[in-house]
Design a protein around this motif. Structure first.
Motif, PDB file in Angstrom:
ATOM      1  N   HIS A   1      75.065  18.978  19.994  1.00 62.32           N
ATOM      2  CA  HIS A   1      75.502  17.982  19.005  1.00 62.32           C
ATOM      3  C   HIS A   1      74.518  17.893  17.834  1.00 62.32           C
ATOM      4  CE1 HIS A   1      78.582  16.693  21.804  1.00 62.32           C
ATOM      5  NE2 HIS A   1      77.655  16.523  22.736  1.00 62.32           N
ATOM      6  N   ALA A   2      73.997  19.034  17.419  1.00 60.60           N
ATOM      7  CA  ALA A   2      72.991  19.054  16.350  1.00 60.60           C
ATOM      8  C   ALA A   2      73.600  18.968  14.959  1.00 60.60           C
ATOM      9  CB  ALA A   2      72.150  20.328  16.447  1.00 60.60           C
ATOM     10  N   GLY A   3      74.866  19.329  14.823  1.00 59.63           N
ATOM     11  CA  GLY A   3      75.458  19.360  13.488  1.00 59.63           C
ATOM     12  C   GLY A   3      74.979  20.583  12.724  1.00 59.63           C
ATOM     13  N   PRO A   4      75.370  20.718  11.454  1.00 59.00           N
ATOM     14  CA  PRO A   4      74.976  21.897  10.664  1.00 59.00           C
ATOM     15  C   PRO A   4      73.478  21.914  10.405  1.00 59.00           C
ATOM     16  CG  PRO A   4      76.046  20.272   9.269  1.00 59.00           C
ATOM     17  CD  PRO A   4      76.221  19.795  10.679  1.00 59.00           C
ATOM     18  N   GLU A   5      72.888  23.102  10.439  1.00 56.31           N
ATOM     19  CA  GLU A   5      71.459  23.279  10.155  1.00 56.31           C
ATOM     20  C   GLU A   5      71.313  23.827   8.749  1.00 56.31           C
ATOM     21  OE1 GLU A   5      68.162  22.439  10.519  1.00 56.31           O
ATOM     22  OE2 GLU A   5      68.371  22.976  12.623  1.00 56.31           O
ATOM     23  N   ILE A   6      70.685  23.058   7.864  1.00 55.34           N
ATOM     24  CA  ILE A   6      70.526  23.473   6.472  1.00 55.34           C
ATOM     25  C   ILE A   6      69.148  24.075   6.235  1.00 55.34           C
ATOM     26  CG2 ILE A   6      70.510  22.673   4.070  1.00 55.34           C
ATOM     27  CD1 ILE A   6      72.501  20.481   4.924  1.00 55.34           C
ATOM     28  N   ALA A   7      68.124  23.455   6.773  1.00 54.43           N
ATOM     29  CA  ALA A   7      66.757  23.908   6.550  1.00 54.43           C
ATOM     30  C   ALA A   7      66.516  25.255   7.219  1.00 54.43           C
ATOM     31  CB  ALA A   7      65.765  22.884   7.085  1.00 54.43           C
ATOM     32  N   VAL A   8      65.824  26.144   6.515  1.00 56.81           N
ATOM     33  CA  VAL A   8      65.533  27.475   7.055  1.00 56.81           C
ATOM     34  C   VAL A   8      64.658  27.379   8.290  1.00 56.81           C
ATOM     35  CG1 VAL A   8      64.431  29.695   6.549  1.00 56.81           C
ATOM     36  CG2 VAL A   8      65.775  28.528   4.786  1.00 56.81           C
ATOM     37  N   ALA A   9      63.787  26.360   8.346  1.00 54.47           N
ATOM     38  CA  ALA A   9      62.873  26.207   9.480  1.00 54.47           C
ATOM     39  C   ALA A   9      63.605  25.913  10.782  1.00 54.47           C
ATOM     40  CB  ALA A   9      61.877  25.092   9.197  1.00 54.47           C
ATOM     41  N   SER A  10      64.818  25.436  10.713  1.00 55.50           N
ATOM     42  CA  SER A  10      65.664  25.205  11.884  1.00 55.50           C
ATOM     43  C   SER A  10      65.033  24.246  12.888  1.00 55.50           C
ATOM     44  CB  SER A  10      65.969  26.545  12.568  1.00 55.50           C
ATOM     45  OG  SER A  10      67.075  26.434  13.441  1.00 55.50           O
ATOM     46  N   THR A  11      64.370  23.214  12.384  1.00 57.63           N
ATOM     47  CA  THR A  11      63.698  22.267  13.278  1.00 57.63           C
ATOM     48  C   THR A  11      64.682  21.489  14.143  1.00 57.63           C
ATOM     49  OG1 THR A  11      63.704  20.658  11.474  1.00 57.63           O
ATOM     50  CG2 THR A  11      61.719  21.978  11.756  1.00 57.63           C
ATOM     51  N   LYS A  12      65.800  21.095  13.551  1.00 60.89           N
ATOM     52  CA  LYS A  12      66.776  20.289  14.292  1.00 60.89           C
ATOM     53  C   LYS A  12      67.411  21.088  15.418  1.00 60.89           C
ATOM     54  CE  LYS A  12      70.631  19.164  12.274  1.00 60.89           C
ATOM     55  NZ  LYS A  12      71.676  18.535  11.456  1.00 60.89           N
ATOM     56  N   ALA A  13      67.778  22.323  15.145  1.00 58.61           N
ATOM     57  CA  ALA A  13      68.366  23.178  16.180  1.00 58.61           C
ATOM     58  C   ALA A  13      67.370  23.400  17.315  1.00 58.61           C
ATOM     59  CB  ALA A  13      68.792  24.514  15.582  1.00 58.61           C
ATOM     60  N   PHE A  14      66.123  23.705  16.964  1.00 60.36           N
ATOM     61  CA  PHE A  14      65.095  23.949  17.974  1.00 60.36           C
ATOM     62  C   PHE A  14      64.887  22.715  18.852  1.00 60.36           C
ATOM     63  CE2 PHE A  14      60.632  23.574  19.263  1.00 60.36           C
ATOM     64  CZ  PHE A  14      60.472  24.750  19.985  1.00 60.36           C
ATOM     65  N   ALA A  15      64.751  21.557  18.221  1.00 63.84           N
ATOM     66  CA  ALA A  15      64.476  20.330  18.975  1.00 63.84           C
ATOM     67  C   ALA A  15      65.619  19.984  19.931  1.00 63.84           C
ATOM     68  CB  ALA A  15      64.216  19.172  18.011  1.00 63.84           C
ATOM     69  N   THR A  16      66.854  20.104  19.451  1.00 66.83           N
ATOM     70  CA  THR A  16      67.990  19.739  20.301  1.00 66.83           C
ATOM     71  C   THR A  16      68.203  20.755  21.417  1.00 66.83           C
ATOM     72  OG1 THR A  16      69.470  20.798  18.685  1.00 66.83           O
ATOM     73  CG2 THR A  16      69.178  18.418  18.524  1.00 66.83           C
ATOM     74  N   GLN A  17      67.939  22.019  21.148  1.00 65.01           N
ATOM     75  CA  GLN A  17      68.027  23.032  22.208  1.00 65.01           C
ATOM     76  C   GLN A  17      66.986  22.764  23.284  1.00 65.01           C
ATOM     77  OE1 GLN A  17      67.551  26.551  19.862  1.00 65.01           O
ATOM     78  NE2 GLN A  17      69.695  26.616  19.219  1.00 65.01           N
ATOM     79  N   LEU A  18      65.808  22.346  22.862  1.00 62.67           N
ATOM     80  CA  LEU A  18      64.739  22.036  23.802  1.00 62.67           C
ATOM     81  C   LEU A  18      65.115  20.850  24.685  1.00 62.67           C
ATOM     82  CD1 LEU A  18      62.049  23.442  24.189  1.00 62.67           C
ATOM     83  CD2 LEU A  18      60.984  21.730  22.726  1.00 62.67           C
ATOM     84  N   VAL A  19      65.682  19.809  24.075  1.00 57.70           N
ATOM     85  CA  VAL A  19      66.108  18.639  24.850  1.00 57.70           C
ATOM     86  C   VAL A  19      67.170  19.036  25.871  1.00 57.70           C
ATOM     87  CG1 VAL A  19      67.302  16.420  24.716  1.00 57.70           C
ATOM     88  CG2 VAL A  19      65.518  16.964  23.067  1.00 57.70           C
ATOM     89  N   ALA A  20      68.138  19.835  25.443  1.00 53.72           N
ATOM     90  CA  ALA A  20      69.202  20.272  26.349  1.00 53.72           C
ATOM     91  C   ALA A  20      68.634  21.070  27.528  1.00 53.72           C
ATOM     92  CB  ALA A  20      70.222  21.114  25.584  1.00 53.72           C
TER      93      ALA A  20
END
Length: 217
Positions: free
Chosen positions: A176-195
């Motif tokens: 449930h991260a939504g679209p990732e805009i930033a190249v650093a992909s911090t949101k995707a990484f953090a939510t994958q880690l939580v999952a």
């Protein structure tokens, strides 16, 4: 360097206060604020995505209905294989420590692009976890299909509902991260880690391999 060019450089870098072009600097500041508004909002979104995952916690218990493994299958697990590329691969590397500690089971983290070329050993007592933000990462998809053909259970971690990897998996945990805009992909990484941590906690509790301190926390 000519005097004109020198002054131009001084205006650009602001080495002489009298030569600073305020109009140019104002535009730059405005552009930076716009960029921060666009990219920093991705960091702000992390709080909301974490709340989505916290809803899986009910009275201190983890509810992972998506993880369709019986008690017998969980206890009979011999190995977990994480397949991923790029940012997702690094999320797998970090989560490996937690899953091995809590779940008491060996975890291999593989670059999906290399996995099927070395003919790894995989069977019905192996759970394969592909991690993908888009759900369409071709290397991860092909590696997942290789493992599935050999009897492994596929439990994917993905953000995009209805994408190919979740559709071809036995079960899926959405980030449930939504679209990732930033190249650093911090949101995707953090939510994958939580999952992945939730998966580790769930396996550890169901297998009874967590120590009392970790279980209480």
């Amino acid at each position: 360097m000519s005097t004109a060019n020198m002054r131009g450089d001084q205006r650009l870098y602001g080495t002489r206060s009298g030569d600073v072009d305020e109009t140019t600097h104002s535009k730059k500041r405005k552009n930076m604020r716009g960029r921060k508004g666009k990219y920093y909002s991705q960091v702000d979104d992390e709080d909301q995505t974490f709340l989505e995952q916290e809803r899986r916690m009910i009275d201190g218990q983890i509810s992972l209905d998506e993880l369709k493994l019986s008690d017998a299958e969980l206890k009979g697990l011999q190995k977990i294989v994480v397949l991923a590329c790029g940012t997702a691969y690094h999320a797998g590397l970090v989560s490996k420590y937690a899953i091995e500690k809590w779940g008491g089971i060996s975890v291999d983290v593989e670059l999906a692009s290399e996995y099927r070329y070395r003919e790894p050993s995989v069977d019905k007592k192996t759970v394969v976890i592909p991690i993908s933000q888009s759900g369409e990462t071709m290397d991860t998809l092909m590696a997942m299909r290789y493992a599935k053909e050999r009897g492994a259970k596929i439990f994917s971690v993905c953000n995009t509902n209805g994408s190919t990897i979740p559709r071809e998996s036995d079960a899926v945990l959405y980030t449930h991260a939504g679209p990732e805009i930033a190249v650093a992909s911090t949101k995707a990484f953090a939510t994958q880690l939580v999952a992945m941590f939730l998966i580790g906690l769930h396996i550890g509790r169901e297998r009874g391999t967590m120590n009392s301190k970790d279980a209480e926390n």
